[in-house]
Design a protein around this motif. Structure first.
Motif: not given
Length: 190
Positions: A12-13, A49-56
């Motif tokens: 994803q990133h 964190t598990e949210t994609p925005a925070q992970l990115r």
């Protein structure tokens, strides 16, 4: 983090982390290396964190820190003359190239080794070194080799070597914080 989650984050990133790094670094290879290091850090110590925005955001912050670390390390790096990185394997030529940088270290060697090393660096043939030290040729060869090894040990206490992808020496960073390096840090090849 589990391997599956790391793999998913990679899918994803990876592209956005690579683009971020590539804009800030001088080479594709270095950007790729730091992308891998970023995801290794994710795998070893994942964020809470598990949210994609925070992970990115966490991945980009980690990548930024790696860029800062890279440039901070480069700030103190000393480039080595091309003669040192030559493939001819002439270790004596490499030592002669670094002579001004390592003279304080050579001074720490026992006299018999210091003299043999300095003559070797000056290009004195080993037969003449044997005559000057009143020893046989094989003894002179051994003494020069031992002096080189001792000097290398001293140098390794004071500097971190940098190699290219072909394992050729391309530079070093003086370790000024080391007490063994007094009089060496800041000096470099001519």
């Amino acid at each position: 983090m589990s391997t599956a989650l790391t793999a998913a984050a990679w899918q994803q990133h990876r592209a956005s982390v690579y683009r971020y790094l590539r804009r800030r670094l001088p080479s594709v290879e270095l950007a790729e290396d730091l992308v891998q290091e970023t995801f290794l850090r994710l795998h070893r110590t994942p964020p809470q964190t598990e949210t994609p925005a925070q992970l990115r955001a966490w991945l980009l912050r980690t990548a930024r820190n790696l860029v800062v670390d890279h440039y901070r390390a480069r700030r103190d790096e000393v480039e080595v003359d091309d003669a040192l990185a030559a493939d001819d394997g002439d270790r004596a030529a490499a030592l002669r190239t670094l002579e001004p940088c390592i003279a304080p270290l050579a001074a720490r060697l026992p006299e018999q080794y210091r003299a043999a090393l300095l003559w070797d660096l000056a290009g004195v043939p080993q037969q003449e070194i044997a005559a000057r030290q009143n020893i046989g040729l094989s003894g002179a060869k051994s003494r020069v080799q031992r002096a080189r090894n001792l000097l290398q040990q001293e140098f390794q206490h004071c500097c971190r070597y940098h190699f290219d992808h072909a394992d050729a020496l391309i530079g070093y960073t003086p370790l000024a914080a080391s007490p063994a390096c007094s009089g060496v840090a800041g000096e470099g090849p001519p």
